[in-house]
Scaffold this active site. Structure first.
Site, PDB file in Angstrom:
ATOM      1  N   HIS A 162      -6.866  12.401 106.564  1.00  0.00           N
ATOM      2  CA  HIS A 162      -7.427  11.539 107.618  1.00  0.00           C
ATOM      3  C   HIS A 162      -7.038  12.130 108.974  1.00  0.00           C
ATOM      4  CE1 HIS A 162      -7.739   7.699 104.895  1.00  0.00           C
ATOM      5  NE2 HIS A 162      -8.762   8.529 104.730  1.00  0.00           N
ATOM      6  N   TYR A 182       0.164   5.903  97.705  1.00  0.00           N
ATOM      7  CA  TYR A 182      -1.274   5.924  97.992  1.00  0.00           C
ATOM      8  C   TYR A 182      -1.802   4.492  98.052  1.00  0.00           C
ATOM      9  CZ  TYR A 182      -6.202   7.248  96.904  1.00  0.00           C
ATOM     10  OH  TYR A 182      -7.560   7.428  96.900  1.00  0.00           O
ATOM     11  N   HIS A 222     -19.042   7.644  96.861  1.00  0.00           N
ATOM     12  CA  HIS A 222     -18.371   7.232  98.104  1.00  0.00           C
ATOM     13  C   HIS A 222     -18.722   8.280  99.146  1.00  0.00           C
ATOM     14  CE1 HIS A 222     -15.225   6.166 100.873  1.00  0.00           C
ATOM     15  NE2 HIS A 222     -14.272   6.928 100.388  1.00  0.00           N
ATOM     16  N   ASP A 257     -11.790   6.756  94.604  1.00  0.00           N
ATOM     17  CA  ASP A 257     -10.444   6.770  95.203  1.00  0.00           C
ATOM     18  C   ASP A 257      -9.466   5.870  94.445  1.00  0.00           C
ATOM     19  OD1 ASP A 257     -10.768   8.566  97.361  1.00  0.00           O
ATOM     20  OD2 ASP A 257     -11.735   7.028  98.563  1.00  0.00           O
ATOM     21  N   HIS A 275     -12.298   1.956  98.787  1.00  0.00           N
ATOM     22  CA  HIS A 275     -11.800   1.309  99.992  1.00  0.00           C
ATOM     23  C   HIS A 275     -12.830   1.299 101.132  1.00  0.00           C
ATOM     24  CE1 HIS A 275     -10.622   5.146 102.287  1.00  0.00           C
ATOM     25  NE2 HIS A 275     -11.245   5.551 101.202  1.00  0.00           N
ATOM     26  N   ASP A 312     -14.148  13.724 102.333  1.00  0.00           N
ATOM     27  CA  ASP A 312     -13.433  14.516 101.337  1.00  0.00           C
ATOM     28  C   ASP A 312     -14.201  14.600 100.023  1.00  0.00           C
ATOM     29  OD1 ASP A 312     -12.804  11.772 101.408  1.00  0.00           O
ATOM     30  OD2 ASP A 312     -10.996  12.034 100.223  1.00  0.00           O
ATOM     31  N   HIS A 315      -8.826  11.754  93.258  1.00  0.00           N
ATOM     32  CA  HIS A 315      -7.654  12.486  93.760  1.00  0.00           C
ATOM     33  C   HIS A 315      -6.575  12.453  92.684  1.00  0.00           C
ATOM     34  CE1 HIS A 315      -9.148  12.598  97.895  1.00  0.00           C
ATOM     35  NE2 HIS A 315      -9.346  11.293  97.864  1.00  0.00           N
ATOM     36  N   GLU A 330     -17.094   9.166 102.012  1.00  0.00           N
ATOM     37  CA  GLU A 330     -16.097   9.779 102.892  1.00  0.00           C
ATOM     38  C   GLU A 330     -16.111  11.297 102.726  1.00  0.00           C
ATOM     39  OE1 GLU A 330     -12.232   7.912 102.840  1.00  0.00           O
ATOM     40  OE2 GLU A 330     -11.740   8.777 104.800  1.00  0.00           O
TER      41      GLU A 330
HETATM   42 FE1  FEO Z   1     -12.069   7.469 100.720  1.00  0.00          FE
HETATM   43 FE2  FEO Z   1     -10.891  10.141  99.039  1.00  0.00          FE
HETATM   44  O1  FEO Z   1     -11.948   9.259 100.288  1.00  0.00           O
END
Ligand code: FEO
Length: 479
Positions: A39, A210, A95, A182, A163, A99, A243, A97
């Site tokens: 982030h 996390y 998702h 995630d 999230h 990454d 992850h 985001e």
């Molecule tokens: Fe919410 Fe691993 O991105």
């Protein structure tokens, strides 16, 4: 050759390789041994991480997510070694985001016709980040299925605010794999790939750290989703997060852990946090820690200088603590900005309310720090004890002796009962969704059939958040 391309070519064999998982499913993500921050610079990484993407090769060939843009060259080049891009039937984007979607533009440049399966909110987040290119979106909802041949299906499960509003999970029948995005992940580079092979202390610390920093603001949603997944009776044999390690043996153990962390993560643990200018407030912090250990030898007591330890590490300790002492010297009629920033972070995490806190600090002449800090901790949801140490200049013996009173206050009545559940009963004030949307009775939600002037208790039970579509039960009253 572009320098990033050269870099990518050098690393491609090292960090992105097809790794067989189960059946016709392979891991094709990026194992990021060297990641230091996430982030931007906001979140500190200690044990590397990974961006897990997957390849499913049944009668249809399906991609599950991509990787962060800095690794797009490795992803694309290795993907082309594994499959004929022209033969890929679809990509599931769980998702938006960066990454996980950062390589989507590169993929879509080569396959602009590739169908994308995602939630309605993911269309917004993907187009918002990568632009409107006329991509072939196929919007899915919970329970929707995609037949991928060989008798197997993908079943989609929306996971709003776990999230992001766009998040979802995907269940692969036959192999009984839950791709959880995630959720249930860790920022932990696991070369061994599977949770049961990883170092267990690091694995569970990183999973909980996390959760504490990324998932805990959405704890009500976790509780609801864990119940929903359990009620679906999916024969989950493996959980593949986006992850960290894959949960292979007893995969529901991490689901149960999420349920516990959402309900009450506290242990017999107290954290002492401070900022200091000339070490006076530091002496008070150490005296408080000593008294806590003397009075309660079995309690785990840890001490952190907010300027020397990443905020996410201290927040992880607070997450597990039944009580907190926090101190700052008075400066400019307030507290050190690092202490203020940390209380701001604690507030944003929306930790379970009702934990005890106590404040302390040194001052030279005006001494407003304690009062300011008391308000900040109250705003962050802590039950702040009346007992405090407000020390003029450097601590003398009688100042240090007050540490015993702080210890007593923190050790007394630290049951940490949760009052974090949504308030019940009639109320016509404003209510906030975990996504940030605030329902204001004066405005209502006319676009979705709720006229202006409708009090909260009159909003229909089947109404959902107009932003992320969470149910009414997920909202909390705005204080
Ligand atoms: Fe919410 Fe691993 O991105």
């Amino acid at each position: 050759m572009h320098s990033m391309q050269r870099y990518g070519t050098i690393l491609q064999e090292v960090n992105i390789m097809r790794k067989h998982i189960k059946g016709n499913v392979s891991l094709i993500g990026y194992l990021d041994w060297d990641l230091q921050k996430f982030h931007g610079d906001d979140f500190t990484i200690h044990n590397g991480s990974s961006q897990n993407a997957y390849l499913i090769e049944e009668e249809k060939t399906i991609l599950m997510d991509t990787v962060w843009a800095p690794h797009q060259f490795e992803y694309m080049e290795n993907l082309k070694k594994e499959v004929n891009l022209a033969k890929v039937d679809a990509i599931v984007v769980q998702h938006g985001e960066c990454d996980h979607s950062g390589t989507l533009p590169a993929l879509m440049r080569e396959r602009p016709d590739l169908p994308i399966y995602c939630t309605a909110n993911a269309v917004k987040s993907l187009e918002g980040q990568w632009g409107k290119h006329g991509w072939d979106f196929h919007v899915v909802k919970t329970g929707d299925e995609l037949d991928i041949g060989n008798g197997k299906k993908l079943v989609f499960v929306e996971m709003p605010m776990l999230h992001w509003p766009d998040s979802m999970a995907t269940f692969l029948t036959g192999d009984n794999i839950l791709f959880s995005m995630d959720a249930f992940g860790q920022h932990y580079a696991v070369g061994e790939m599977y949770a049961d092979l990883a170092d267990q202390d690091t694995l569970w610390n990183e999973a909980e750290r996390y959760y504490a920093n990324i998932v805990s603001p959405f704890a009500p949603m976790v509780t609801k989703k864990v119940k929903e997944i359990t009620a679906m009776n999916l024969p989950i044999e493996m959980i593949c997060p986006s992850h960290g390690a894959i949960w292979r043996n007893d995969p529901l153990k991490i689901v149960e852990a999420y349920g516990k962390w959402a309900a009450d993560p506290t242990e017999d643990r107290i954290t002492v946090i401070y900022g200091t200018m000339w070490h006076g407030t530091e002496k008070l912090a150490h005296a408080i820690a000593d008294e806590l250990s003397l009075k309660s030898p079995h309690t785990i007591v840890k001490v952190y200088n907010v300027d020397h330890t990443p905020k996410d590490d201290i927040a992880y300790e607070v997450f597990r603590s039944k009580a907190v002492a926090i101190g700052s010297p008075t400066i400019l009629n307030g507290v050190l900005d690092s202490v203020a920033a940390f209380t701001y972070y604690l507030k944003s995490l929306k930790l379970m309310k009702g934990r005890k806190a106590a404040v302390f600090g040194c001052y030279g002449w005006s001494g407003e720090g304690n009062k300011v800090l008391r308000q900040m901790m109250t705003d962050a949801g802590f039950d702040v004890a009346d007992t405090e140490i407000r020390c003029s200049w450097n601590p003398e013996n009688d100042d240090l002796a007050q540490a015993a009173g702080i210890a007593d206050a923190l050790l007394e009545g630290t049951s940490a009962a949760s009052d974090d559940a949504p308030a019940a009963g009639a109320d016509s004030g404003k209510w906030r969704c975990p996504c940030g949307y605030v329902y204001d009775p004066a405005k209502g939600d006319p676009d979705n059939g709720v006229p202006a002037g409708t009090p909260w208790e009159k909003v229909p039970d089947d109404w959902t958040c107009p932003v992320c579509h969470l149910p009414k039960s997920a909202f909390r009253k705005v204080d």
